[in-house]
Design a protein around this motif. Structure first.
Motif, PDB file in Angstrom:
ATOM      1  N   VAL A   1      -0.114   1.382 -19.971  1.00  0.00           N
ATOM      2  CA  VAL A   1      -1.001   2.531 -20.171  1.00  0.00           C
ATOM      3  C   VAL A   1      -0.454   3.775 -19.477  1.00  0.00           C
ATOM      4  N   LEU A   2       0.002   3.630 -18.228  1.00  0.00           N
ATOM      5  CA  LEU A   2       0.548   4.783 -17.518  1.00  0.00           C
ATOM      6  C   LEU A   2       1.826   5.297 -18.182  1.00  0.00           C
ATOM      7  N   ALA A   3       2.645   4.391 -18.706  1.00  0.00           N
ATOM      8  CA  ALA A   3       3.860   4.811 -19.405  1.00  0.00           C
ATOM      9  C   ALA A   3       3.508   5.573 -20.679  1.00  0.00           C
ATOM     10  N   LEU A   4       2.562   5.050 -21.450  1.00  0.00           N
ATOM     11  CA  LEU A   4       2.155   5.707 -22.695  1.00  0.00           C
ATOM     12  C   LEU A   4       1.537   7.069 -22.426  1.00  0.00           C
ATOM     13  N   LEU A   5       0.592   7.113 -21.487  1.00  0.00           N
ATOM     14  CA  LEU A   5      -0.090   8.377 -21.195  1.00  0.00           C
ATOM     15  C   LEU A   5       0.869   9.397 -20.601  1.00  0.00           C
ATOM     16  N   GLY A   6       1.769   8.928 -19.721  1.00  0.00           N
ATOM     17  CA  GLY A   6       2.744   9.843 -19.145  1.00  0.00           C
ATOM     18  C   GLY A   6       3.670  10.417 -20.201  1.00  0.00           C
ATOM     19  N   GLY A   7       4.070   9.587 -21.155  1.00  0.00           N
ATOM     20  CA  GLY A   7       4.920  10.077 -22.239  1.00  0.00           C
ATOM     21  C   GLY A   7       4.200  11.088 -23.110  1.00  0.00           C
ATOM     22  N   LEU A   8       2.942  10.801 -23.459  1.00  0.00           N
ATOM     23  CA  LEU A   8       2.157  11.744 -24.273  1.00  0.00           C
ATOM     24  C   LEU A   8       1.894  13.041 -23.512  1.00  0.00           C
ATOM     25  N   ARG A   9       1.627  12.920 -22.227  1.00  0.00           N
ATOM     26  CA  ARG A   9       1.427  14.119 -21.395  1.00  0.00           C
ATOM     27  C   ARG A   9       2.686  14.979 -21.391  1.00  0.00           C
ATOM     28  N   THR A  10       3.840  14.356 -21.267  1.00  0.00           N
ATOM     29  CA  THR A  10       5.102  15.091 -21.271  1.00  0.00           C
ATOM     30  C   THR A  10       5.295  15.824 -22.598  1.00  0.00           C
TER      31      THR A  10
ATOM     32  N   THR B   1       7.472   6.015 -11.772  1.00  0.00           N
ATOM     33  CA  THR B   1       6.245   5.224 -11.631  1.00  0.00           C
ATOM     34  C   THR B   1       6.398   3.847 -12.252  1.00  0.00           C
ATOM     35  N   ILE B   2       6.920   3.794 -13.468  1.00  0.00           N
ATOM     36  CA  ILE B   2       7.083   2.504 -14.146  1.00  0.00           C
ATOM     37  C   ILE B   2       8.066   1.622 -13.389  1.00  0.00           C
ATOM     38  N   SER B   3       9.104   2.228 -12.832  1.00  0.00           N
ATOM     39  CA  SER B   3      10.070   1.465 -12.043  1.00  0.00           C
ATOM     40  C   SER B   3       9.406   0.853 -10.818  1.00  0.00           C
TER      41      SER B   3
ATOM     42  N   ALA C   1       0.833  -1.201   0.000  1.00  0.00           N
ATOM     43  CA  ALA C   1       0.000   0.000   0.000  1.00  0.00           C
ATOM     44  C   ALA C   1       0.870   1.254   0.000  1.00  0.00           C
ATOM     45  N   ARG C   2       1.940   1.240   0.779  1.00  0.00           N
ATOM     46  CA  ARG C   2       2.845   2.393   0.806  1.00  0.00           C
ATOM     47  C   ARG C   2       3.505   2.597  -0.558  1.00  0.00           C
ATOM     48  N   GLN C   3       3.789   1.515  -1.242  1.00  0.00           N
ATOM     49  CA  GLN C   3       4.419   1.603  -2.552  1.00  0.00           C
ATOM     50  C   GLN C   3       3.495   2.295  -3.560  1.00  0.00           C
ATOM     51  N   ILE C   4       2.223   1.908  -3.576  1.00  0.00           N
ATOM     52  CA  ILE C   4       1.272   2.545  -4.484  1.00  0.00           C
ATOM     53  C   ILE C   4       0.983   3.976  -4.045  1.00  0.00           C
ATOM     54  N   LEU C   5       1.076   4.245  -2.753  1.00  0.00           N
ATOM     55  CA  LEU C   5       0.899   5.622  -2.269  1.00  0.00           C
ATOM     56  C   LEU C   5       1.956   6.539  -2.859  1.00  0.00           C
ATOM     57  N   TRP C   6       3.193   6.057  -2.966  1.00  0.00           N
ATOM     58  CA  TRP C   6       4.238   6.866  -3.590  1.00  0.00           C
ATOM     59  C   TRP C   6       3.896   7.170  -5.047  1.00  0.00           C
TER      60      TRP C   6
ATOM     61  N   VAL D   1      -6.189  -0.934 -20.639  1.00  0.00           N
ATOM     62  CA  VAL D   1      -5.748  -1.542 -19.382  1.00  0.00           C
ATOM     63  C   VAL D   1      -6.008  -3.042 -19.393  1.00  0.00           C
ATOM     64  N   LYS D   2      -7.165  -3.439 -19.928  1.00  0.00           N
ATOM     65  CA  LYS D   2      -7.500  -4.861 -19.966  1.00  0.00           C
ATOM     66  C   LYS D   2      -6.589  -5.627 -20.923  1.00  0.00           C
ATOM     67  N   THR D   3      -6.199  -4.993 -22.026  1.00  0.00           N
ATOM     68  CA  THR D   3      -5.422  -5.718 -23.042  1.00  0.00           C
ATOM     69  C   THR D   3      -3.913  -5.553 -22.891  1.00  0.00           C
ATOM     70  N   ARG D   4      -3.449  -4.404 -22.377  1.00  0.00           N
ATOM     71  CA  ARG D   4      -2.017  -4.149 -22.309  1.00  0.00           C
ATOM     72  C   ARG D   4      -1.474  -4.008 -20.891  1.00  0.00           C
ATOM     73  N   GLY D   5      -2.344  -3.794 -19.917  1.00  0.00           N
ATOM     74  CA  GLY D   5      -1.899  -3.678 -18.532  1.00  0.00           C
ATOM     75  C   GLY D   5      -1.716  -2.242 -18.073  1.00  0.00           C
ATOM     76  N   VAL D   6      -1.761  -2.055 -16.763  1.00  0.00           N
ATOM     77  CA  VAL D   6      -1.680  -0.718 -16.179  1.00  0.00           C
ATOM     78  C   VAL D   6      -0.334  -0.059 -16.459  1.00  0.00           C
ATOM     79  N   ALA D   7       0.750  -0.805 -16.321  1.00  0.00           N
ATOM     80  CA  ALA D   7       2.087  -0.227 -16.500  1.00  0.00           C
ATOM     81  C   ALA D   7       2.252   0.363 -17.897  1.00  0.00           C
TER      82      ALA D   7
END
Length: 413
Positions: free
Chosen positions: A294-303, A403-405, A228-233, A286-292
């Motif tokens: 999706v967050l990596a892709l969206l974070g990159g596009l956001r950047t 986050t991905i790490s 839980a602490r890990q996801i909190l970070w 998320v269902k087909t590729r996983g959370v990691a």
């Protein structure tokens, strides 16, 4: 014959499971809509109405205090997990009580009128407390009863319900005010706000009567768990850059010469389409590729969007259309990343205190977002838009990598 009967029984079980699954989706849609309609009445419809009747911008700015309960609701989340308002209705009981209170708050605005800022804020703060409490119960219900495979869909339903809430509470509220006035608008919105109570009546819960010797839901119990602490970070860093840009996005578009009408259309259209389309797309990804992924892709596009803003502010990129594209795409990204993040948050909720666990994480990411929003103006005044957006770009890139790490090293309980 036994084979036929067995096949029929299996088909019946599948059909029953499908009905139960669809029922849960429908319930969640109604519950999240119940929160969204009054929320956007207060934050999207009332401020322009108040401004039209002569309320000062400073006074309208005080309306931001209504966001406070959304940030600190984790404080009383354990009590929502502990206390049953009714013997046979735990979270459904909280939804009934809070929604009736919210509806009464909307009707109380009739006596206040659009110029009584103090009364509007007082009533709005009570409504915000009730909505925040209801959100704890609803999120706890979703986290407890959504199977892991359906969590992206459940969170997409939340995003779509919010989009409809913008339309009903915000857009429809303004249209109603224009045609039938203050009282008529509030009566109609209050009546519409009662309809989602049908969803509360459809809630099915299997919570056992709490054992007096069992551990009580608490913030401390959440923090004891390493996963839980890990996801909190992750909650604290992934969206750290967004408030810096979003808070100054409108101001920058104005200073860049974009007419207010175009900014309004851009905001309304992008929010509605992104809320619906983005949530559905994110659930599928998320269902087909996983959370990691999706967050990596969206974070990159956001950047890249932030980098485009920085380039425009520094004179490297010119024209209004790149700004429109970056602003609209940011809205899409925000809706999509919420689906992914909330699916991740649900992965570490426990059946004993799902509302508490989820609320702590949701408040953490919102707190960081609002913190960035609060200092964005000072940074823009001190350093200029170019440096503000450049700083946000750098923070966004670092947050994505971190986050991905952390997700890669995440160990499920």
């Amino acid at each position: 014959m036994s084979t036929t009967l067995g096949t029929a029984a299996a088909g019946s079980d599948t059909g029953t499971a499908r009905i139960g699954r669809n029922r849960l989706f429908a319930v969640l849609g109604g519950l999240y809509l119940a929160q969204a309609i009054p929320s956007y009445l207060f934050v999207a419809a009332l401020p322009p109405i108040m401004r039209e009747v002569g309320v000062s911008r400073t006074a309208i700015g005080y309306m931001s205090i209504l966001l406070l309960p959304l940030v600190i609701k984790f404080i009383w989340a354990p009590w929502i997990d502990r206390i049953r308002p009714f013997a046979r209705a735990h979270r459904a009981g909280w939804v009934f009580l809070t929604q009736i209170g919210v509806t009464a708050s909307i009707l109380a605005l009739i006596a206040a009128g659009p110029t009584q800022v103090g009364w509007i804020i007082a009533i709005g703060f009570i409504a915000s407390l009730l909505i925040s409490t209801q959100d704890i119960a609803t999120d706890g219900y979703a986290a407890k009863y959504l199977p892991e495979a359906d969590r992206p869909i459940g969170n997409a339903i939340q995003g779509g319900s919010i989009a409809f809430g913008v339309v009903i509470g915000g857009t429809l509220g303004l249209v109603l005010y224009h045609h039938i006035g203050w009282t008529g608008m509030l009566v109609v919105i209050a009546a519409v706000s009662l309809l989602p109570l049908i969803a509360a009546a459809m809630m099915r819960e299997s919570d056992p009567v709490p054992d007096a010797s069992a551990a009580r839901p608490s913030i401390r119990a959440f923090l004891r768990r390493p996963e839980a602490r890990q996801i909190l970070w992750i909650a604290l860093i992934y969206r750290a850059s967004e408030g810096l840009v979003k808070a100054m996005e409108g101001a920058y578009l104005v200073d860049a010469g974009v007419p207010l009408t175009q900014i309004g259309y851009l905001s309304g259209i992008s929010a509605t389409t992104a809320g619906l389309g983005g949530s559905i797309l994110a659930a599928w990804m998320v269902k087909t590729r996983g959370v990691a992924f999706v967050l990596a892709l969206l974070g990159g596009l956001r950047t890249l969007c932030f980098l485009l803003f920085a380039g425009h502010a520094l004179g490297v990129v010119t024209g209004a259309w790149p700004l429109f594209g970056a602003a609209g795409f940011q809205t899409l990204i925000r809706y999509m990343e919420i689906v992914a993040l909330y699916s991740l948050f649900m992965a570490v909720t426990t059946s004993e205190q799902p509302g508490t666990d989820f609320t702590i994480l949701a408040c953490a990411q919102l707190l960081v977002y609002l913190g960035g929003s609060m200092i964005a103006g000072k940074l823009a005044d001190a350093l200029g838009y170019g440096w503000l957006f450049s700083i946000a770009t750098a923070i966004s890139a670092v947050a994505v990598i971190a986050t991905i790490s952390m997700i890669a090293s995440f160990k499920r309980p």
